[in-house]
Design a protein around this motif. Structure first.
Motif, PDB file in Angstrom:
ATOM      1  N   TYR A  25      23.547   0.671 -51.316  1.00 30.39           N
ATOM      2  CA  TYR A  25      23.000   0.535 -52.669  1.00 30.39           C
ATOM      3  C   TYR A  25      23.659   1.599 -53.540  1.00 30.39           C
ATOM      4  CZ  TYR A  25      19.664  -2.727 -50.753  1.00 30.39           C
ATOM      5  OH  TYR A  25      19.110  -3.841 -50.145  1.00 30.39           O
ATOM      6  N   LEU A  26      24.294   1.133 -54.623  1.00 30.57           N
ATOM      7  CA  LEU A  26      25.143   1.993 -55.451  1.00 30.57           C
ATOM      8  C   LEU A  26      24.587   2.021 -56.875  1.00 30.57           C
ATOM      9  CD1 LEU A  26      27.743   3.663 -55.765  1.00 30.57           C
ATOM     10  CD2 LEU A  26      29.011   1.506 -55.987  1.00 30.57           C
ATOM     11  N   LEU A  27      24.083   3.184 -57.286  1.00 29.30           N
ATOM     12  CA  LEU A  27      23.334   3.303 -58.536  1.00 29.30           C
ATOM     13  C   LEU A  27      24.188   3.828 -59.684  1.00 29.30           C
ATOM     14  CD1 LEU A  27      20.097   5.002 -57.082  1.00 29.30           C
ATOM     15  CD2 LEU A  27      20.678   2.559 -57.172  1.00 29.30           C
ATOM     16  N   GLY A  29      24.471   5.554 -63.723  1.00 33.05           N
ATOM     17  CA  GLY A  29      23.931   6.749 -64.354  1.00 33.05           C
ATOM     18  C   GLY A  29      23.148   6.465 -65.624  1.00 33.05           C
ATOM     19  N   PHE A  30      22.712   7.537 -66.265  1.00 29.89           N
ATOM     20  CA  PHE A  30      21.974   7.472 -67.524  1.00 29.89           C
ATOM     21  C   PHE A  30      22.775   6.690 -68.567  1.00 29.89           C
ATOM     22  CE2 PHE A  30      21.459   9.437 -71.773  1.00 29.89           C
ATOM     23  CZ  PHE A  30      20.115   9.180 -71.993  1.00 29.89           C
ATOM     24  N   SER A  31      22.127   5.803 -69.262  1.00 30.65           N
ATOM     25  CA  SER A  31      22.674   4.955 -70.324  1.00 30.65           C
ATOM     26  C   SER A  31      23.552   3.824 -69.797  1.00 30.65           C
ATOM     27  CB  SER A  31      23.470   5.772 -71.363  1.00 30.65           C
ATOM     28  OG  SER A  31      24.759   6.121 -70.895  1.00 30.65           O
ATOM     29  N   GLY A  32      23.616   3.679 -68.482  1.00 25.64           N
ATOM     30  CA  GLY A  32      24.438   2.616 -67.897  1.00 25.64           C
ATOM     31  C   GLY A  32      23.627   1.381 -67.553  1.00 25.64           C
ATOM     32  N   ASN A  33      24.245   0.485 -66.759  1.00 23.92           N
ATOM     33  CA  ASN A  33      23.542  -0.694 -66.268  1.00 23.92           C
ATOM     34  C   ASN A  33      24.171  -1.178 -64.968  1.00 23.92           C
ATOM     35  OD1 ASN A  33      25.733  -2.559 -66.798  1.00 23.92           O
ATOM     36  ND2 ASN A  33      25.163  -2.496 -68.959  1.00 23.92           N
ATOM     37  N   TYR A  34      23.632  -2.272 -64.443  1.00 22.55           N
ATOM     38  CA  TYR A  34      24.044  -2.794 -63.136  1.00 22.55           C
ATOM     39  C   TYR A  34      25.544  -3.108 -63.055  1.00 22.55           C
ATOM     40  CZ  TYR A  34      24.207  -7.325 -65.419  1.00 22.55           C
ATOM     41  OH  TYR A  34      24.551  -8.361 -66.258  1.00 22.55           O
ATOM     42  N   ALA A  35      26.183  -3.393 -64.186  1.00 16.58           N
ATOM     43  CA  ALA A  35      27.599  -3.791 -64.175  1.00 16.58           C
ATOM     44  C   ALA A  35      28.562  -2.605 -64.291  1.00 16.58           C
ATOM     45  CB  ALA A  35      27.871  -4.784 -65.304  1.00 16.58           C
ATOM     46  N   ASP A  36      28.039  -1.405 -64.450  1.00 13.30           N
ATOM     47  CA  ASP A  36      28.908  -0.238 -64.673  1.00 13.30           C
ATOM     48  C   ASP A  36      29.989  -0.074 -63.610  1.00 13.30           C
ATOM     49  OD1 ASP A  36      27.712   0.513 -67.007  1.00 13.30           O
ATOM     50  OD2 ASP A  36      27.199   2.541 -66.356  1.00 13.30           O
ATOM     51  N   GLY A 106      24.634   7.239 -55.707  1.00  5.08           N
ATOM     52  CA  GLY A 106      24.782   6.952 -57.126  1.00  5.08           C
ATOM     53  C   GLY A 106      25.350   8.144 -57.860  1.00  5.08           C
ATOM     54  N   LEU A 107      25.629   7.936 -59.130  1.00  4.92           N
ATOM     55  CA  LEU A 107      26.218   8.999 -59.945  1.00  4.92           C
ATOM     56  C   LEU A 107      25.205   9.488 -60.974  1.00  4.92           C
ATOM     57  CD1 LEU A 107      27.143   7.932 -63.078  1.00  4.92           C
ATOM     58  CD2 LEU A 107      28.615   6.518 -61.666  1.00  4.92           C
ATOM     59  N   GLY A 110      21.811   8.355 -61.204  1.00  4.10           N
ATOM     60  CA  GLY A 110      21.773   7.609 -59.948  1.00  4.10           C
ATOM     61  C   GLY A 110      21.849   8.494 -58.725  1.00  4.10           C
ATOM     62  N   GLY A 111      22.480   9.660 -58.860  1.00  3.99           N
ATOM     63  CA  GLY A 111      22.486  10.624 -57.764  1.00  3.99           C
ATOM     64  C   GLY A 111      21.088  11.168 -57.533  1.00  3.99           C
ATOM     65  N   HIS A 112      20.416  11.489 -58.637  1.00  2.00           N
ATOM     66  CA  HIS A 112      18.999  11.878 -58.548  1.00  2.00           C
ATOM     67  C   HIS A 112      18.198  10.761 -57.889  1.00  2.00           C
ATOM     68  CE1 HIS A 112      14.843  12.648 -59.868  1.00  2.00           C
ATOM     69  NE2 HIS A 112      14.860  11.372 -60.226  1.00  2.00           N
ATOM     70  N   GLY A 113      18.385   9.525 -58.361  1.00  2.00           N
ATOM     71  CA  GLY A 113      17.616   8.404 -57.847  1.00  2.00           C
ATOM     72  C   GLY A 113      17.858   8.157 -56.372  1.00  2.00           C
ATOM     73  N   ALA A 114      19.116   8.213 -55.954  1.00  2.00           N
ATOM     74  CA  ALA A 114      19.442   7.960 -54.550  1.00  2.00           C
ATOM     75  C   ALA A 114      18.765   8.986 -53.640  1.00  2.00           C
ATOM     76  CB  ALA A 114      20.957   7.982 -54.353  1.00  2.00           C
ATOM     77  N   LEU A 115      18.898  10.261 -53.989  1.00  2.00           N
ATOM     78  CA  LEU A 115      18.323  11.310 -53.136  1.00  2.00           C
ATOM     79  C   LEU A 115      16.799  11.253 -53.113  1.00  2.00           C
ATOM     80  CD1 LEU A 115      20.751  14.222 -54.052  1.00  2.00           C
ATOM     81  CD2 LEU A 115      20.385  13.314 -51.736  1.00  2.00           C
ATOM     82  N   THR A 116      16.178  11.088 -54.284  1.00  2.00           N
ATOM     83  CA  THR A 116      14.712  11.071 -54.291  1.00  2.00           C
ATOM     84  C   THR A 116      14.166   9.842 -53.573  1.00  2.00           C
ATOM     85  OG1 THR A 116      14.677  10.045 -56.514  1.00  2.00           O
ATOM     86  CG2 THR A 116      14.483  12.448 -56.407  1.00  2.00           C
ATOM     87  N   MET A 117      14.800   8.682 -53.757  1.00  2.00           N
ATOM     88  CA  MET A 117      14.300   7.479 -53.085  1.00  2.00           C
ATOM     89  C   MET A 117      14.525   7.542 -51.581  1.00  2.00           C
ATOM     90  SD  MET A 117      14.810   4.268 -55.724  1.00  2.00           S
ATOM     91  CE  MET A 117      16.537   4.513 -56.158  1.00  2.00           C
ATOM     92  N   ALA A 118      15.658   8.090 -51.162  1.00  2.00           N
ATOM     93  CA  ALA A 118      15.920   8.198 -49.720  1.00  2.00           C
ATOM     94  C   ALA A 118      14.936   9.162 -49.060  1.00  2.00           C
ATOM     95  CB  ALA A 118      17.355   8.652 -49.472  1.00  2.00           C
ATOM     96  N   ILE A 119      14.608  10.249 -49.758  1.00  4.44           N
ATOM     97  CA  ILE A 119      13.636  11.204 -49.213  1.00  4.44           C
ATOM     98  C   ILE A 119      12.244  10.574 -49.164  1.00  4.44           C
ATOM     99  CG2 ILE A 119      12.492  13.423 -49.589  1.00  4.44           C
ATOM    100  CD1 ILE A 119      15.170  14.405 -50.846  1.00  4.44           C
ATOM    101  N   GLU A 120      11.894   9.847 -50.212  1.00  5.35           N
ATOM    102  CA  GLU A 120      10.578   9.196 -50.265  1.00  5.35           C
ATOM    103  C   GLU A 120      10.459   8.043 -49.268  1.00  5.35           C
ATOM    104  OE1 GLU A 120       7.801   9.683 -51.839  1.00  5.35           O
ATOM    105  OE2 GLU A 120       8.246  11.120 -53.422  1.00  5.35           O
TER     106      GLU A 120
END
Length: 240
Positions: A25-27, A29-36, A106-107, A110-120
């Protein structure tokens, strides 16, 4: 959230229903979207072929921070990605339906999101990465629309701390997650990534941390993703 949300799914050329494939799963960043990722780094599709894996690019909205917002129930992007989307992908594609076949990275946001979701969700993901991640939200209380998700920092600083990667280290046990993260030397998030590295060392949590020249740019992330995908490939290979 009672709405349709788009995602990109990249299948390897070897894809068939006769075999089960790992998923990254590749996330964005801020102001982006799924197609980035596929528009700004089209070569990413080759990594699905190279490593015989499925790559899924979710949509995290303009500024969801991939958090289940404690102040606005219209923003439940942790649940969307880690529960609803994972279930959808496992139902509709031939995947390894286990944490040993799932990684997330993610970048920036998305880097924040990847780490927090994986930990959770350590029963969902076995490996995690971050590229130029905002791993500590507290210094950015006035930036990146984070207060729309968490409320004003002054009103609840504990919530900001608890939703930051650096505030979640105590949920990690050595070796429970395979972790890789990196940040460019000229990136404005370099300091907080260096600090996360040190805190993980102090907690004796194994991880790969890479610092290389670069800034908060697509040139940097287009290079970084190659190393993270190799890291995930080695993880999948060892367990599957």
């Amino acid at each position: 959230m009672k709405k349709d949300i788009k995602a990109v799914v990249l299948l390897p050329g070897t894809y068939s229903k006769a075999k089960r494939f790992p998923v990254v799963y590749l996330l964005h960043g801020f102001s982006g979207n799924y197609a980035d990722w596929i528009t700004k780094d089209p070569a990413v599709k080759n990594l699905a072929d190279q490593y015989h894996c499925i790559i899924v690019c979710p949509d995290g909205a303009f500024a969801s921070w991939y958090i289940d917002s404690p102040v606005n129930k219209d923003w439940m992007y942790d649940t969307y990605v880690s529960k609803e989307l994972v279930k959808y992908i496992d139902t509709h594609f031939s995947t390894i339906k286990d944490r040993t076949g799932r990684a997330i990275t993610g970048l920036s946001m998305g880097g924040h999101g990847a780490l927090t979701m994986a930990i959770e969700h350590q029963k969902t993901y076995g490996a995690v990465g971050s590229m130029s991640g905002c791993v500590d939200l507290k210094p950015y209380a006035k930036d990146f629309a984070i207060n729309q998700i968490l409320g004003n920092y002054e009103d609840n600083p504990k919530s900001w701390a608890d939703h930051s990667v650096v505030g979640m280290i105590n949920q990690l046990k050595p070796g429970a997650l395979k972790i890789i993260f990196d940040c460019g030397t000229d990136d404005f998030f370099a300091g907080i990534n260096n600090s996360l590295h040190q805190q993980l060392l102090d907690a004796k949590i194994p991880h790969d941390y890479i610092v290389r020249p670069g800034a908060h740019t697509w040139d940097y992330w287009s290079n970084s993703i190659n190393y993270q995908m190799l890291f995930f490939h080695r993880y999948f290979d060892k367990l599957n």
